[in-house]
Design an enzyme around this catalytic site. Structure first.
Site, PDB file in Angstrom:
ATOM      1  N   LEU A   1       0.783  -1.146  -0.089  1.00  0.00           N
ATOM      2  CA  LEU A   1       0.069   0.069  -0.022  1.00  0.00           C
ATOM      3  C   LEU A   1       0.688   1.389   0.078  1.00  0.00           C
ATOM      4  O   LEU A   1       0.263   2.252  -0.172  1.00  0.00           O
ATOM      5  CB  LEU A   1      -0.918   0.081   1.212  1.00  0.00           C
ATOM      6  CG  LEU A   1      -1.975  -1.272   1.213  1.00  0.00           C
ATOM      7  CD1 LEU A   1      -2.769  -1.010   2.553  1.00  0.00           C
ATOM      8  CD2 LEU A   1      -2.882  -0.813   0.068  1.00  0.00           C
TER       9      LEU A   1
ATOM     10  N   SER B   1     -14.596  -1.288  10.478  1.00  0.00           N
ATOM     11  CA  SER B   1     -14.589  -1.996  11.853  1.00  0.00           C
ATOM     12  C   SER B   1     -15.709  -1.721  12.847  1.00  0.00           C
ATOM     13  O   SER B   1     -15.900  -0.273  13.038  1.00  0.00           O
ATOM     14  CB  SER B   1     -13.178  -2.256  12.066  1.00  0.00           C
ATOM     15  OG  SER B   1     -13.316  -2.948  13.550  1.00  0.00           O
TER      16      SER B   1
ATOM     17  N   HIS C   1     -14.870  -1.613  15.806  1.00  0.00           N
ATOM     18  CA  HIS C   1     -14.069  -0.959  16.725  1.00  0.00           C
ATOM     19  C   HIS C   1     -13.863   0.522  16.581  1.00  0.00           C
ATOM     20  O   HIS C   1     -13.537   1.235  17.574  1.00  0.00           O
ATOM     21  CB  HIS C   1     -12.636  -1.431  16.712  1.00  0.00           C
ATOM     22  CG  HIS C   1     -12.767  -3.065  17.218  1.00  0.00           C
ATOM     23  ND1 HIS C   1     -13.105  -3.441  18.455  1.00  0.00           N
ATOM     24  CD2 HIS C   1     -12.801  -4.197  16.589  1.00  0.00           C
ATOM     25  CE1 HIS C   1     -13.249  -4.726  18.548  1.00  0.00           C
ATOM     26  NE2 HIS C   1     -13.139  -5.223  17.352  1.00  0.00           N
TER      27      HIS C   1
ATOM     28  N   TYR D   1      -6.463   1.298  16.075  1.00  0.00           N
ATOM     29  CA  TYR D   1      -6.974   0.772  15.176  1.00  0.00           C
ATOM     30  C   TYR D   1      -8.358   1.113  14.986  1.00  0.00           C
ATOM     31  O   TYR D   1      -8.737   1.684  13.507  1.00  0.00           O
ATOM     32  CB  TYR D   1      -6.849  -0.817  15.342  1.00  0.00           C
ATOM     33  CG  TYR D   1      -7.796  -1.589  14.405  1.00  0.00           C
ATOM     34  CD1 TYR D   1      -7.443  -1.770  13.197  1.00  0.00           C
ATOM     35  CD2 TYR D   1      -9.107  -2.256  15.089  1.00  0.00           C
ATOM     36  CE1 TYR D   1      -8.451  -2.464  12.311  1.00  0.00           C
ATOM     37  CE2 TYR D   1      -9.721  -3.230  14.300  1.00  0.00           C
ATOM     38  CZ  TYR D   1      -9.608  -3.196  12.862  1.00  0.00           C
ATOM     39  OH  TYR D   1     -10.322  -3.918  12.224  1.00  0.00           O
TER      40      TYR D   1
ATOM     41  N   SER E   1     -17.924  -9.473  13.983  1.00  0.00           N
ATOM     42  CA  SER E   1     -16.900 -10.574  14.076  1.00  0.00           C
ATOM     43  C   SER E   1     -17.120 -11.537  13.138  1.00  0.00           C
ATOM     44  O   SER E   1     -18.120 -12.406  13.185  1.00  0.00           O
ATOM     45  CB  SER E   1     -17.150 -11.024  15.643  1.00  0.00           C
ATOM     46  OG  SER E   1     -17.178 -10.255  16.531  1.00  0.00           O
ATOM     47  N   CYS E   2     -16.170 -11.528  12.011  1.00  0.00           N
ATOM     48  CA  CYS E   2     -16.440 -12.261  10.832  1.00  0.00           C
ATOM     49  C   CYS E   2     -15.663 -13.858  10.840  1.00  0.00           C
ATOM     50  O   CYS E   2     -14.729 -13.832  10.515  1.00  0.00           O
ATOM     51  CB  CYS E   2     -16.451 -11.636   9.662  1.00  0.00           C
ATOM     52  SG  CYS E   2     -16.938 -12.225   8.192  1.00  0.00           S
TER      53      CYS E   2
ATOM     54  N   ARG F   1     -19.729 -12.473  23.676  1.00  0.00           N
ATOM     55  CA  ARG F   1     -19.917 -11.293  22.736  1.00  0.00           C
ATOM     56  C   ARG F   1     -20.352 -11.374  21.440  1.00  0.00           C
ATOM     57  O   ARG F   1     -21.087 -10.670  20.687  1.00  0.00           O
ATOM     58  CB  ARG F   1     -18.444 -10.546  22.724  1.00  0.00           C
ATOM     59  CG  ARG F   1     -18.271  -9.243  21.760  1.00  0.00           C
ATOM     60  CD  ARG F   1     -16.830  -8.516  22.147  1.00  0.00           C
ATOM     61  NE  ARG F   1     -16.819  -7.487  21.238  1.00  0.00           N
ATOM     62  CZ  ARG F   1     -16.363  -7.593  19.850  1.00  0.00           C
ATOM     63  NH1 ARG F   1     -15.911  -8.946  19.291  1.00  0.00           N
ATOM     64  NH2 ARG F   1     -16.212  -6.800  19.163  1.00  0.00           N
TER      65      ARG F   1
END
Ligand code: 15L
Length: 266
Positions: free
Chosen positions: A51, A111, A113, A136, A165-166, A174
């Site tokens: 990247l 995400s 998060h 993150y 959560s994948c 959770r």
């Protein structure tokens, strides 16, 4: 059907899953990763590129009418590492998209998060202010706002998917709230690329879990309905996994363990 779909981070866990499940939506699939790609099939092009390599990224993006941007750091770590991939790397990708003639539609792997410091008692929507639980999570706020800027200024469409959560199945309590099945992730991305007009929505990527904390109406407005649910795993989890204590981060905050992560120094 897309002419050429680019998946970045195609050798990561979710990138590898999507490499198989998105076959029906594109005539050709270009798979990008820093290293480690192998076994190209007839419909695939494999390209090794980091990247941070602006010239390489331009060549990677050119000719693609769709991009699923999975590359990046997927967890908490030191800021330098996060910045290189999730800040500079995301900007480099959007710059390549802006300069390409095909003006690709992008799925940005955001995400949950971003909002991990909301309590589990609260329903959160993509319109709620961010409450990241980690550097993150902060980097994903940046990614979503870059997507917004490049839509407003240049018309590049992005769906930012705040992936829950994948995993193959939920493995703790959770995840009875946050689980996203592989099929639902692939279904959501497929849906995004089928729409005549997308704009720049933010969607929580979560299966149809009755304990979900996330308001899914923006996904529903786009016509997407998850098919799986974590509910069927509840009894199995209750008997196999101990509930977290009431004062543990996993029982209080949506982001769980990420909320207890320190700031890592390099
Ligand atoms: C994420 O964003 C991570 O990339 C993944 O590894 C999981 O931790 C997931 O969130 C989660 O919240 O379960």
């Amino acid at each position: 059907m897309l002419e050429k779909l680019l998946i970045t981070g195609a050798n990561g866990t979710l990138g590898s899953i999507l490499r198989e499940r998105l076959i029906p939506i594109a005539k050709t699939m270009r798979l990008g990763a820093r290293q480690g790609l192998c076994n190209a099939k007839a419909h695939e092009e494999l390209v090794h590129c980091g990247l941070d390599d602006k010239k390489g990224l331009q060549a990677l993006v050119d000719g693609c009418d769709g991009i699923v941007h999975m590359a990046g750091v997927p967890m908490e770590t030191n800021w330098e590492t996060i910045r290189e991939a999730n800040i500079d790397g995301v900007l480099n990708l959007y710059e390549a998209a802006r300069k390409s003639r095909s003006k690709p539609r992008i799925v940005f792997a955001s995400s949950n998060h971003i909002s991990g410091f909301y309590k589990q008692s609260v329903k959160v929507s993509p319109l709620s202010p961010p409450r990241p639980d980690s550097l993150y999570g902060v980097s994903k706020v940046f990614g979503e706002t870059i997507a917004r800027l490049y839509y407003d200024k240049f018309g590049i469409e992005t769906a930012s998917i705040r992936i829950g959560s994948c995993f193959p199945e939920p493995s703790n309590h959770r995840m009875l709230s946050s689980w996203l099945s592989y099929d639902d992730l692939a279904g959501l991305i497929t849906h995004v690329f089928s729409l005549p007009k997308l704009g720049c929505p933010v969607i929580y990527g979560v299966s149809n879990n009755s304990a979900s904390w996330w308001d899914s109406h923006l996904g529903e407005e786009l016509g997407w309905q998850p098919k799986d649910s974590a509910d069927k795993f509840r009894d199995q989890l209750d008997s196999a996994v101990i509930h977290p204590a009431a004062d543990h981060v996993n029982a209080i905050f949506q982001g769980g363990d990420f909320c207890a992560e320190p700031i890592y120094e390099k």
